[in-house]
Design a protein around this motif. Sequence first.
Motif, mmCIF file in Angstrom:
data_model
loop_
_atom_site.group_PDB
_atom_site.id
_atom_site.type_symbol
_atom_site.label_atom_id
_atom_site.label_comp_id
_atom_site.label_asym_id
_atom_site.label_seq_id
_atom_site.Cartn_x
_atom_site.Cartn_y
_atom_site.Cartn_z
ATOM 1 N N ILE A 230 17.226 9.039 25.877
ATOM 2 C CA ILE A 230 18.213 9.060 24.805
ATOM 3 C C ILE A 230 17.509 9.363 23.490
ATOM 4 O O ILE A 230 16.423 8.825 23.216
ATOM 5 N N PHE A 231 18.118 10.226 22.670
ATOM 6 C CA PHE A 231 17.547 10.484 21.346
ATOM 7 C C PHE A 231 18.658 10.721 20.342
ATOM 8 O O PHE A 231 19.817 10.971 20.706
ATOM 9 N N VAL A 232 18.299 10.664 19.047
ATOM 10 C CA VAL A 232 19.249 10.808 17.937
ATOM 11 C C VAL A 232 18.781 11.937 17.034
ATOM 12 O O VAL A 232 17.591 12.029 16.717
ATOM 13 N N ASN A 233 19.712 12.788 16.610
ATOM 14 C CA ASN A 233 19.363 13.780 15.593
ATOM 15 C C ASN A 233 20.491 13.926 14.586
ATOM 16 O O ASN A 233 21.602 13.428 14.796
ATOM 17 N N VAL A 234 20.205 14.605 13.501
ATOM 18 C CA VAL A 234 21.159 14.780 12.411
ATOM 19 C C VAL A 234 21.111 16.235 11.943
ATOM 20 O O VAL A 234 20.203 16.998 12.295
ATOM 21 N N THR A 235 22.085 16.593 11.130
ATOM 22 C CA THR A 235 22.135 17.971 10.630
ATOM 23 C C THR A 235 21.084 18.228 9.554
ATOM 24 O O THR A 235 20.594 19.357 9.404
ATOM 25 N N ASP A 236 20.715 17.178 8.788
ATOM 26 C CA ASP A 236 19.731 17.357 7.708
ATOM 27 C C ASP A 236 18.945 16.066 7.556
ATOM 28 O O ASP A 236 19.419 15.102 6.931
ATOM 29 N N SER A 237 17.745 16.001 8.128
ATOM 30 C CA SER A 237 16.938 14.778 8.085
ATOM 31 C C SER A 237 16.438 14.452 6.685
ATOM 32 O O SER A 237 16.055 13.316 6.403
ATOM 33 N N SER A 238 16.442 15.438 5.757
ATOM 34 C CA SER A 238 15.969 15.168 4.396
ATOM 35 C C SER A 238 16.942 14.285 3.627
ATOM 36 O O SER A 238 16.576 13.712 2.591
ATOM 37 N N ARG A 239 18.170 14.170 4.086
ATOM 38 C CA ARG A 239 19.168 13.345 3.408
ATOM 39 C C ARG A 239 19.209 11.908 3.936
ATOM 40 O O ARG A 239 19.968 11.080 3.431
ATOM 41 N N VAL A 240 18.413 11.616 4.955
ATOM 42 C CA VAL A 240 18.437 10.287 5.569
ATOM 43 C C VAL A 240 17.758 9.270 4.653
ATOM 44 O O VAL A 240 16.704 9.548 4.060
ATOM 45 N N ASN A 241 18.353 8.096 4.527
ATOM 46 C CA ASN A 241 17.785 7.013 3.737
ATOM 47 C C ASN A 241 17.120 6.014 4.692
ATOM 48 O O ASN A 241 17.766 5.461 5.582
ATOM 49 N N TYR A 242 15.825 5.760 4.488
ATOM 50 C CA TYR A 242 15.043 4.922 5.394
ATOM 51 C C TYR A 242 14.769 3.529 4.833
ATOM 52 O O TYR A 242 13.886 2.833 5.342
ATOM 53 N N ASP A 243 15.491 3.108 3.826
ATOM 54 C CA ASP A 243 15.303 1.767 3.301
ATOM 55 C C ASP A 243 15.574 0.731 4.401
ATOM 56 O O ASP A 243 16.328 0.981 5.347
ATOM 57 N N HIS A 244 14.950 -0.430 4.238
ATOM 58 C CA HIS A 244 15.000 -1.464 5.274
ATOM 59 C C HIS A 244 16.437 -1.823 5.680
ATOM 60 O O HIS A 244 17.269 -2.171 4.844
ATOM 61 N N GLY A 245 16.722 -1.703 6.972
ATOM 62 C CA GLY A 245 18.023 -2.075 7.510
ATOM 63 C C GLY A 245 19.092 -1.011 7.426
ATOM 64 O O GLY A 245 20.198 -1.212 7.950
ATOM 65 N N ASN A 246 18.800 0.136 6.803
ATOM 66 C CA ASN A 246 19.837 1.156 6.646
ATOM 67 C C ASN A 246 19.960 2.072 7.850
ATOM 68 O O ASN A 246 21.058 2.510 8.217
ATOM 69 N N THR A 247 18.836 2.408 8.469
ATOM 70 C CA THR A 247 18.834 3.374 9.568
ATOM 71 C C THR A 247 18.127 2.753 10.775
ATOM 72 O O THR A 247 16.970 2.319 10.664
ATOM 73 N N TYR A 248 18.821 2.734 11.908
ATOM 74 C CA TYR A 248 18.238 2.107 13.098
ATOM 75 C C TYR A 248 18.841 2.717 14.368
ATOM 76 O O TYR A 248 19.855 3.434 14.348
ATOM 77 N N PHE A 249 18.211 2.364 15.494
ATOM 78 C CA PHE A 249 18.572 2.935 16.795
ATOM 79 C C PHE A 249 18.139 1.930 17.857
ATOM 80 O O PHE A 249 17.053 1.349 17.765
ATOM 81 N N GLY A 250 18.993 1.722 18.864
ATOM 82 C CA GLY A 250 18.618 0.803 19.943
ATOM 83 C C GLY A 250 19.608 0.811 21.075
ATOM 84 O O GLY A 250 20.624 1.518 21.058
ATOM 85 N N MET A 251 19.329 -0.007 22.064
ATOM 86 C CA MET A 251 20.228 -0.177 23.191
ATOM 87 C C MET A 251 19.890 -1.492 23.888
ATOM 88 O O MET A 251 18.803 -2.033 23.731
ATOM 89 N N PHE A 252 20.868 -2.004 24.641
ATOM 90 C CA PHE A 252 20.608 -3.199 25.437
ATOM 91 C C PHE A 252 21.392 -3.121 26.748
ATOM 92 O O PHE A 252 22.432 -2.477 26.844
ATOM 93 N N GLU A 253 20.849 -3.786 27.723
ATOM 94 C CA GLU A 253 21.411 -3.761 29.073
ATOM 95 C C GLU A 253 22.637 -4.675 29.128
ATOM 96 O O GLU A 253 22.617 -5.805 28.653
ATOM 97 N N LEU A 254 23.705 -4.184 29.740
ATOM 98 C CA LEU A 254 24.919 -4.965 29.922
ATOM 99 C C LEU A 254 24.866 -5.657 31.281
ATOM 100 O O LEU A 254 24.416 -5.072 32.269
ATOM 101 N N SER A 255 25.342 -6.904 31.360
ATOM 102 C CA SER A 255 25.295 -7.646 32.618
ATOM 103 C C SER A 255 26.406 -7.159 33.553
ATOM 104 O O SER A 255 27.363 -6.556 33.138
#
Length: 255
Positions: A230-255
């Motif tokens: 799995i991966f994430v992309n955007v139309t323009d990575s230069s506009r992404v804000n990387y301040d703490h807690g603003n941008t994230y990605f993850g997953m978890f297993e469902l029971s």
Amino acid sequence: MDSGEPYSSTAPRPAGSTVTMKAFLGLITAFVIAQLIGTALLGLYLYMKVDKLGDEITLQDDFVFLRRLQKCRKPQDADATLLDCAKILGSFQDLLQVQTNKVPLESLPAKQTGDKRQAASIHLAGLKDSKRVLQWNKAVYAPMDDVFSYQDGKLKVAKGGRYYIYSQVAFCAKPELHVPFSLYVYLHLPSESDRLLLKGVGTHGPSDDLCGLQSIHLGRAAELQEGHVIFVNVTDSSRVNYDHGNTYFGMFELS
């Protein structure tokens, strides 16, 4: 000399004799009923007495057993006593085993069942980079189980199952750009074209700030197989804000 009246061989019974007989029969009946009631009450009393005596005997036996167990548990007493401590301790262990088997499995703590397993999960924070496929770092205090492996912006699962995938990207929505900002979550398949799992679109905002910060959040459940990426992309990575807690990605297993 015949008087003309018929002769009767039975003389009439006196009225007093009949009353006496009825009274006697009534007394006998009352006495029998009283005897039956008394017998029933006596039987009930004896039953309760025997039951109470049985409980006392059981408590006494339990007390004696506990005293013997206490002596066998102390090495100094076990050496001086004639008790068969091996048999007593074995009986105590059998009793504990029986009581443990009576406890429902669902009432035991999770650590005692041996089958309870924590669901696998991973959470990553955005890492500033010029690549279109967003890059990530392990977030502070966030889990990262061995079920997942990360390389060059892509998460690979080592165990098939049902997972919840999520991502949020904060971006600058400058009014002068007039270009929508899009966020995509893809499933990468080596022998096939990438499959789009999630998509979000943001537009420019009316803010007069230099950035006009906005965000897009996506999430869904997906059935993944071993080796899926799995991966994430955007139309323009230069506009992404990387301040703490603003941008994230993850997953978890469902029971």
